[in-house]
Design an enzyme around this catalytic site. Structure first.
Site, PDB file in Angstrom:
ATOM      1  N   ASP A  18      -7.528  -1.867   3.722  1.00 11.42           N
ATOM      2  CA  ASP A  18      -6.814  -2.910   2.988  1.00 11.42           C
ATOM      3  C   ASP A  18      -7.235  -4.302   3.420  1.00 11.42           C
ATOM      4  O   ASP A  18      -6.763  -5.297   2.872  1.00 11.42           O
ATOM      5  CB  ASP A  18      -5.299  -2.784   3.208  1.00 11.42           C
ATOM      6  CG  ASP A  18      -4.795  -1.395   2.836  1.00 11.42           C
ATOM      7  OD1 ASP A  18      -5.325  -0.823   1.870  1.00 11.42           O
ATOM      8  OD2 ASP A  18      -3.885  -0.899   3.512  1.00 11.42           O
ATOM      9  N   THR A  68      -2.402   2.067  -4.812  1.00 12.27           N
ATOM     10  CA  THR A  68      -2.814   3.329  -4.207  1.00 12.27           C
ATOM     11  C   THR A  68      -4.101   3.860  -4.808  1.00 12.27           C
ATOM     12  O   THR A  68      -4.436   3.553  -5.954  1.00 12.27           O
ATOM     13  CB  THR A  68      -1.705   4.400  -4.332  1.00 12.27           C
ATOM     14  OG1 THR A  68      -2.148   5.597  -3.703  1.00 12.27           O
ATOM     15  CG2 THR A  68      -1.370   4.700  -5.777  1.00 12.27           C
ATOM     16  N   GLY A  69      -4.802   4.645  -4.032  1.00  9.21           N
ATOM     17  CA  GLY A  69      -5.997   5.320  -4.505  1.00  9.21           C
ATOM     18  C   GLY A  69      -5.624   6.631  -5.176  1.00  9.21           C
ATOM     19  O   GLY A  69      -6.445   7.287  -5.814  1.00  9.21           O
ATOM     20  N   ASP A  99       0.889  -1.152   0.000  1.00  5.90           N
ATOM     21  CA  ASP A  99       0.000   0.000   0.000  1.00  5.90           C
ATOM     22  C   ASP A  99       0.939   1.217   0.000  1.00  5.90           C
ATOM     23  O   ASP A  99       1.983   1.196   0.633  1.00  5.90           O
ATOM     24  CB  ASP A  99      -0.836  -0.040   1.282  1.00  5.90           C
ATOM     25  CG  ASP A  99      -1.751   1.146   1.408  1.00  5.90           C
ATOM     26  OD1 ASP A  99      -2.482   1.408   0.445  1.00  5.90           O
ATOM     27  OD2 ASP A  99      -1.734   1.796   2.472  1.00  5.90           O
ATOM     28  N   LYS A 100       0.575   2.254  -0.755  1.00  2.00           N
ATOM     29  CA  LYS A 100       1.504   3.393  -0.837  1.00  2.00           C
ATOM     30  C   LYS A 100       1.517   4.232   0.443  1.00  2.00           C
ATOM     31  O   LYS A 100       2.527   4.312   1.137  1.00  2.00           O
ATOM     32  CB  LYS A 100       1.152   4.306  -2.022  1.00  2.00           C
ATOM     33  CG  LYS A 100       2.064   5.539  -2.086  1.00  2.00           C
ATOM     34  CD  LYS A 100       1.773   6.443  -3.277  1.00  2.00           C
ATOM     35  CE  LYS A 100       0.612   7.381  -3.078  1.00  2.00           C
ATOM     36  NZ  LYS A 100       0.894   8.634  -2.412  1.00  2.00           N
ATOM     37  N   THR A 101       0.357   4.820   0.711  1.00  2.00           N
ATOM     38  CA  THR A 101       0.317   5.833   1.750  1.00  2.00           C
ATOM     39  C   THR A 101       0.504   5.219   3.134  1.00  2.00           C
ATOM     40  O   THR A 101      -0.245   4.347   3.539  1.00  2.00           O
ATOM     41  CB  THR A 101      -1.026   6.586   1.696  1.00  2.00           C
ATOM     42  OG1 THR A 101      -1.303   6.860   0.324  1.00  2.00           O
ATOM     43  CG2 THR A 101      -0.972   7.860   2.484  1.00  2.00           C
ATOM     44  N   ASP A 146      -1.824  -1.051   5.794  1.00  2.00           N
ATOM     45  CA  ASP A 146      -2.083  -0.626   7.163  1.00  2.00           C
ATOM     46  C   ASP A 146      -3.382  -1.223   7.685  1.00  2.00           C
ATOM     47  O   ASP A 146      -3.766  -1.007   8.815  1.00  2.00           O
ATOM     48  CB  ASP A 146      -2.046   0.898   7.305  1.00  2.00           C
ATOM     49  CG  ASP A 146      -2.895   1.579   6.254  1.00  2.00           C
ATOM     50  OD1 ASP A 146      -3.792   0.923   5.698  1.00  2.00           O
ATOM     51  OD2 ASP A 146      -2.653   2.767   5.982  1.00  2.00           O
ATOM     52  N   LYS A 169      -9.225  -2.823  -4.235  1.00  2.00           N
ATOM     53  CA  LYS A 169      -7.852  -3.212  -3.919  1.00  2.00           C
ATOM     54  C   LYS A 169      -7.678  -4.725  -4.021  1.00  2.00           C
ATOM     55  O   LYS A 169      -6.658  -5.217  -4.480  1.00  2.00           O
ATOM     56  CB  LYS A 169      -7.461  -2.720  -2.524  1.00  2.00           C
ATOM     57  CG  LYS A 169      -7.243  -1.214  -2.490  1.00  2.00           C
ATOM     58  CD  LYS A 169      -6.612  -0.748  -1.207  1.00  2.00           C
ATOM     59  CE  LYS A 169      -6.242   0.730  -1.325  1.00  2.00           C
ATOM     60  NZ  LYS A 169      -5.616   1.256  -0.118  1.00  2.00           N
TER      61      LYS A 169
HETATM   62  P1  ADP Z   1      -4.764   5.584  -0.460  1.00  2.00           P
HETATM   63  O1  ADP Z   1      -5.059   4.335  -1.213  1.00  2.00           O
HETATM   64  O2  ADP Z   1      -3.496   6.218  -0.960  1.00  2.00           O
HETATM   65  O3  ADP Z   1      -4.751   5.371   1.017  1.00  2.00           O
HETATM   66  P2  ADP Z   1      -7.507   6.629  -0.621  1.00  2.00           P
HETATM   67  O4  ADP Z   1      -8.080   5.429  -1.269  1.00  2.00           O
HETATM   68  O5  ADP Z   1      -7.883   6.872   0.799  1.00  2.00           O
HETATM   69  O6  ADP Z   1      -5.916   6.671  -0.788  1.00  2.00           O
HETATM   70  O7  ADP Z   1      -7.883   7.923  -1.452  1.00  2.00           O
HETATM   71  C1  ADP Z   1      -7.602   7.977  -2.824  1.00  2.00           C
HETATM   72  C2  ADP Z   1      -7.633   9.389  -3.310  1.00  2.00           C
HETATM   73  O8  ADP Z   1      -8.932   9.952  -3.130  1.00  2.00           O
HETATM   74  C3  ADP Z   1      -6.699  10.316  -2.586  1.00  2.00           C
HETATM   75  O9  ADP Z   1      -5.416  10.293  -3.141  1.00  2.00           O
HETATM   76  C4  ADP Z   1      -7.364  11.666  -2.789  1.00  2.00           C
HETATM   77  O10 ADP Z   1      -7.010  12.188  -4.035  1.00  2.00           O
HETATM   78  C5  ADP Z   1      -8.833  11.325  -2.795  1.00  2.00           C
HETATM   79  N1  ADP Z   1      -9.476  11.549  -1.505  1.00  2.00           N
HETATM   80  C6  ADP Z   1      -9.967  10.639  -0.676  1.00  2.00           C
HETATM   81  N2  ADP Z   1     -10.509  11.216   0.422  1.00  2.00           N
HETATM   82  C7  ADP Z   1     -10.326  12.547   0.295  1.00  2.00           C
HETATM   83  C8  ADP Z   1     -10.645  13.686   1.104  1.00  2.00           C
HETATM   84  N3  ADP Z   1     -11.261  13.610   2.271  1.00  2.00           N
HETATM   85  N4  ADP Z   1     -10.287  14.890   0.624  1.00  2.00           N
HETATM   86  C9  ADP Z   1      -9.670  15.019  -0.539  1.00  2.00           C
HETATM   87  N5  ADP Z   1      -9.353  13.989  -1.341  1.00  2.00           N
HETATM   88  C10 ADP Z   1      -9.664  12.774  -0.947  1.00  2.00           C
HETATM   89 MG    MG Z   2      -4.214   3.739   2.672  1.00  2.00          MG
END
Ligand code: ADP
Ligand code: MG
Length: 701
Positions: free
Chosen positions: A592, A541-542, A380-382, A588, A569
């Site tokens: 996921d 990643t999202g 997962d990236k973040t 995390d 995912k």
């Molecule tokens: P990740 O997989 O990196 O954890 P998420 O699936 O939670 O990311 O979110 C994917 C994308 O959706 C984020 O990169 C962002 O662009 C957008 N996003 C999600 N929730 C929000 C929010 N509350 N405010 C702004 N953008 C959001």
């Molecule tokens: Mg995440």
């Protein structure tokens, strides 16, 4: 006494469910688990006593036996009643010292399994009864010294095995000891010392410098550095101030902290770690099931070959009764799958304890075994490859098709609206936006109807106008047009690895906010290490493609999945699995979880935070991708050890059984029971030794 039995119950308990963890919330089981190590300690003491007394009694048995006298070339003059004295001594070993074998054999038979205890009991029991008959009834050589040494050797093996188990659970006890028995409870102006167990959630506690944090808590007041090494393996003290979390068991170093209790008892991070390690040590790897099966068949083989050997020599070849019986007993003794019984558990205990030392908690031994041959690892990236701490880097206001990038006030309106809406979201991006607005001293405005859209963004109503913040895809879905120039500007920022979210007011793009998240220093090295080990690495990643591509490029990833919605995912994992790959997913665990379950090996990062670790096989205490490298190293070493031990323990039998049955007797090659016992011991010791070598395994990178 029933330790085999007990172990089996544990194994069955845990192999039935993927997550042993949930078991513990239901009560009952915890007490059982707690008894576990005490029980093993008792067993170890018992075997030790029986071994020592058995060994002491065996010395005169050896001295009195003609075979030994013959070998060593000495003679003990006979004395009146020497036969009975010998029988008496042997009875101590064959009856009292060997008692646990019979008890366990009985419980094996009750379960309709033929384990090694049945075999041991058979060998010692038959040898003993036959020898008694030579003392009192018939004129033939006895087996006293053979069965005595056999029993003593086996007792030694069991003692060692129990010690290994106790040693491994000893590290758990150390963990439990980290909890201080007393805590300082604050009530108004009063500070009272109370028992830690009496603390309740939301109680206020005081932790003075040099004291240990009693339970998981959040700092209300004060500043200090805290050593969390024993829980996370991180040796650097961690700075703590108001709002920071404290882990029960960590050591407060220099400041006084006032904190509010968050979690108590078995909910604390420490208790959960202890539970996880406990479960791992009793969870059964696939190789163990293989070993159990092998033991069963070996026992069956031993009995059949033993009986056949006897009949063959005695009736068909007309050999003497004694000769035939000697061969039969040798077969039974030699086939004793003792080494087989030790082969896997010794490796399991050592490797799970070793893993725990590195902050790798193995919930399920199967998972550790499979980690060895993963083809793909999806991170997962973040928060996993990146720090997951976003900071707002650019705020861009779009007015009349022009970009205003002045961050000192000109774009405040955009940030203010954005923060007001994001205040309704829990997302890391949302928190970063709110934090940025607060540092600029912006007041949050009233938002109505705020709705989070997972994986995309958030929408709400501000001043009768619709506000949407989120990804380009979300804008498209809500019929907000992004002009070419605007998308170009966003892409430019994204190619720098920043995450860009759009802000739309009344279906018009009114601004963009770029946020940056740093790649962890350890990520790059970890990915290089993994690639060197022949594993392919992907990222999930999202976030948008450009940002993902930037991170993938910076880290040298083999593949990335971008713009993946939380619910999708799991499909990324499936996609790789469909191509026949074994996939490990590292996340995390918050959104996921399905992907962690779908993956062949799910690894949750960050124990003690939100324990969304139910769906994972393995939990990493620290948030360091290098631990994945350590995990795979450990897995490879563990599996190799298990296989070596298994091969040794069974291979030895394959050679020894025919020899014992007298296949080569015509060439003068015959295995005597005493040699059988000796060879068997040697094989057990080799197996245990080989497992112990794992302790020295270097996992560091
Ligand atoms: P990740 O997989 O990196 O954890 P998420 O699936 O939670 O990311 O979110 C994917 C994308 O959706 C984020 O990169 C962002 O662009 C957008 N996003 C999600 N929730 C929000 C929010 N509350 N405010 C702004 N953008 C959001
Ligand atoms: Mg995440």
């Amino acid at each position: 006494m029933d330790y085999q039995n007990m172990k089996h119950e544990h194994h069955e308990n845990h192999s039935r469910q993927k997550s042993g963890h949930q078991n513990h919330g239901e009560g009952g089981h915890q007490g059982h688990g707690g008894d576990h190590s005490n029980h093993h300690e008792m067993m170890a003491r018992d075997f030790k006593r029986r071994f020592f007394i058995g060994a002491i009694v065996t010395i005169p048995i050896l001295v009195l036996s003609p075979t030994i006298q013959n070998w060593l070339g000495f003679a003990v003059p006979g004395f009146p009643g020497d036969k009975f004295f010998l029988a008496g001594l042997a009875s101590v070993v064959a009856l009292w010292a060997s008692w646990p074998f019979y008890v366990n054999a009985l419980s094996e038979l009750r379960k309709k399994t033929l384990g090694m205890m049945v075999l041991v009991s058979l060998a010692v029991g038959v040898g003993y009864l036959y020898s008694l008959s030579t003392t009192f009834l018939i004129e033939a050589p006895d087996f006293y010294w053979e069965i005595s040494t056999l029993a003593v050797v086996l007792l030694f093996g069991h003692w060692m095995e129990m010690r290994a188990v106790v040693g491994a659970s000893g590290s758990l006890k150390e963990l439990v000891k980290l909890i201080p028995p007393k805590a300082n409870k604050v009530a108004g102006d009063d500070i009272a010392e109370v028992e830690t167990e009496t603390l309740l959630v939301d109680d206020i506690i005081l932790i003075r410098p040099g004291e240990k944090v009693p339970v998981d808590a959040v700092v209300l007041d004060g500043e200090s550095s805290v050593n969390e090494a024993l829980l996370t393996g991180e040796s650097k003290p961690v700075g703590k101030k108001a709002g920071d979390g404290l882990i029960g068991g960590s050591l407060n170093i220099d400041g006084s902290l006032k904190a509010r209790v968050l979690k108590i008892g078995k909910d604390t991070a420490l208790s959960q770690i202890v539970e996880l390690v406990k479960n791992a040590q009793s969870s059964k790897p696939k190789t163990q099931r293989l070993a159990d099966k092998a033991a069963h068949y070996l026992t069956l083989t031993a009995i059949i070959v033993g009986v056949l050997t006897f009949f063959f020599w005695n009736f068909l070849l007309g050999a003497s009764f004694v000769f035939a019986l000697t061969l039969a007993i040798t077969v039974i003794v030699i086939t004793c799958p003792h080494a087989l019984g030790l082969a896997i558990p010794t490796v399991t205990t050592i490797s799970s304890a070793l893993a725990a030392k590195h902050g790798i908690l193995i919930k399920n031994m199967d998972g550790l075994e499979k980690a060895r041959d993963v083809d793909w690892i999806i991170f997962d990236k973040t928060g996993t490859l990146t720090k997951g701490e976003f900071g707002v880097s650019d705020v861009i206001e779009i007015r009349d098709g022009k970009f205003k990038t002045d961050n000192n006030g000109a774009t405040s309106k955009i940030l203010q609206i954005a923060a007001s809406l994001e205040n309704h979201s829990e997302h890391v991006i949302a928190k970063a936006v709110v934090a940025a607005a607060k540092t600029r001293g912006l007041k949050l405005l009233d938002i109505k109807n705020a709705k989070a859209i997972p994986g995309k963004g958030i929408s709400g109503i501000f001043d009768n106008a619709e506000v949407i913040i989120g990804t380009g895809r979300l804008m498209a879905e809500r019929s907000v047009t992004i002009a070419e120039g605007q998308a170009g500007k966003a892409n430019e920022l994204e190619r720098q690895g920043k995450t860009v979210v759009y802000l739309a007011l009344d279906k018009q793009i009114a601004g963009m906010i770029a946020l940056s998240d740093l790649i962890k220093e350890e990520s790059k090295a970890a990915i290089q290490n993994l690639k060197d080990m022949g594993v392919k690495v992907a990222m999930l990643t999202g976030d948008n493609k450009e940002t993902a591509a930037y991170v993938a490029e910076a880290l040298g990833l083999d593949h990335f999945f971008a713009e993946v919605l939380p619910g999708d995912k799991v499909n990324a994992v499936r996609e790789l699995q469909r191509k026949g790959s074994t996939v490990m997913m590292v996340g995390d665990g918050v959104n996921d979880a399905p992907a962690l379950t779908q993956a062949d090996v799910g690894v949750a990062i960050g124990a003690g935070t939100d324990v969304a670790i139910e769906s994972a096989e393995i939990v990493l205490v620290k948030n360091n991708p290098q631990d994945i490298v350590r995990l795979i190293r450990l897995s490879r070493k563990t599996t190799a050890k298990m296989k070596q031990n298994l091969a040794w323990a069974t291979g030895y039998n394959i050679v020894a059984i025919p020899l014992a049955a007298g296949v080569l007797a015509g060439y003068g090659i015959l295995l005597r029971p005493e040699w059988g016992a000796l060879a068997m011991t040697a094989s057990s010791i080799i197996v245990v030794f080989n497992a112990l070598l794992l302790r020295k395994a270097k996992l560091s990178v």
